[in-house]
Scaffold this active site. Structure first.
Site, PDB file in Angstrom:
ATOM      1  CB  ILE A  11      51.591  47.031  49.231  1.00 26.25           C
ATOM      2  CG1 ILE A  11      50.975  48.230  48.506  1.00 26.25           C
ATOM      3  CG2 ILE A  11      50.671  45.805  49.233  1.00 26.25           C
ATOM      4  CD1 ILE A  11      50.917  48.087  47.003  1.00 26.25           C
ATOM      5  CG  ASN A  24      41.464  36.993  40.887  1.00 23.20           C
ATOM      6  OD1 ASN A  24      40.304  37.375  40.831  1.00 23.20           O
ATOM      7  ND2 ASN A  24      41.945  36.353  41.942  1.00 23.20           N
ATOM      8  N   GLY A  32      49.309  36.120  46.370  1.00 21.76           N
ATOM      9  CA  GLY A  32      50.230  37.244  46.214  1.00 21.76           C
ATOM     10  C   GLY A  32      49.727  38.516  46.874  1.00 21.76           C
ATOM     11  CB  VAL A  33      49.841  42.067  45.672  1.00 15.46           C
ATOM     12  CG1 VAL A  33      49.216  43.394  46.071  1.00 15.46           C
ATOM     13  CG2 VAL A  33      51.349  42.218  45.552  1.00 15.46           C
ATOM     14  CG  ASP A  34      43.658  39.672  44.861  1.00 11.47           C
ATOM     15  OD1 ASP A  34      43.072  40.614  45.437  1.00 11.47           O
ATOM     16  OD2 ASP A  34      43.070  38.849  44.140  1.00 11.47           O
ATOM     17  CB  SER A 118      51.616  41.376  35.686  1.00  5.73           C
ATOM     18  OG  SER A 118      50.228  41.552  35.498  1.00  5.73           O
ATOM     19  N   GLY A 120      54.678  39.130  39.916  1.00  4.25           N
ATOM     20  CA  GLY A 120      54.747  38.021  40.868  1.00  4.25           C
ATOM     21  C   GLY A 120      54.253  36.735  40.234  1.00  4.25           C
ATOM     22  CB  ILE A 121      51.521  34.380  41.228  1.00  3.34           C
ATOM     23  CG1 ILE A 121      50.332  35.324  41.286  1.00  3.34           C
ATOM     24  CG2 ILE A 121      52.057  34.109  42.619  1.00  3.34           C
ATOM     25  CD1 ILE A 121      49.153  34.787  42.088  1.00  3.34           C
ATOM     26  CE1 TYR A 122      47.432  35.915  37.887  1.00  5.62           C
ATOM     27  CE2 TYR A 122      46.983  38.054  36.945  1.00  5.62           C
ATOM     28  CZ  TYR A 122      46.537  36.912  37.572  1.00  5.62           C
ATOM     29  OH  TYR A 122      45.206  36.757  37.871  1.00  5.62           O
TER      30      TYR A 122
END
Length: 165
Positions: A11, A24, A32-34, A118, A120-122
């Site tokens: 991305i 977050n 992750g993406v963040d 959400s 992924g890690i969530y």
């Protein structure tokens, strides 16, 4: 009506007007993406997050910053629900996509890249995360011309593409 496509890729490398960050609540970077977006965009994103979101953002909301060193002009940060922590209200996940499109409209963005927020890690269940992404983007009134769902796994790409309108 927005056209929805899916691509396999990173991305942070998308040549779009805005990329959506699955952030977050603190808006200070993360995993992750963040984490990938903050690393690729550089310190300008964190600096903008601190200035624009001194108290972070609530789950389901969205706001924007510069994209720093990425090809995109903006990052639209949205705080997805953490399914693993008990945030299982589907309306919160839908709100992430609606608010992100609203912010994109405010910015005049025509092409926006989305992760599966959400998923992924969530820990949001993948099947439902895909359904929420596609149905919410398709049903939300927007001036965005193209919404691109960016995934990193060929198998997930196949599933997303099979569900596109």
């Amino acid at each position: 009506m927005v056209a929805i496509t899916a691509v396999l890729g990173d991305i942070t490398e998308q040549d779009v007007d805005a990329v959506v960050n699955a952030a977050n609540n603190q808006m200070r970077g993360g995993g992750g993406v963040d984490g990938a977006i903050h690393r690729a965009g550089g310190p300008a994103i964190l600096k903008d997050c601190i200035a624009r979101f001194p108290n972070g953002l609530p789950t389901g909301d969205a706001g924007w910053t510069t994209a720093g060193n990425m090809p995109a002009q903006w990052v639209i940060h949205t705080v997805g629900p953490n399914y693993r922590a008990g945030q299982k209200d589907r309306a919160l996940l839908q709100s992430c996509y609606k608010r992100s499109l609203g912010v994109a409209d405010e910015l005049g963005a025509e092409i926006v890249a989305f992760p599966l927020i959400s998923a992924g890690i969530y820990g949001w269940p993948l099947d439902d995360a895909i359904d929420v992404a596609i149905s919410t983007i398709a049903k939300t009134p927007t001036s965005v011309d193209d919404a691109v769902i960016v995934v990193r796994d060929p198998g997930i790409l196949d599933v997303v593409e099979s569900r596109l309108p």
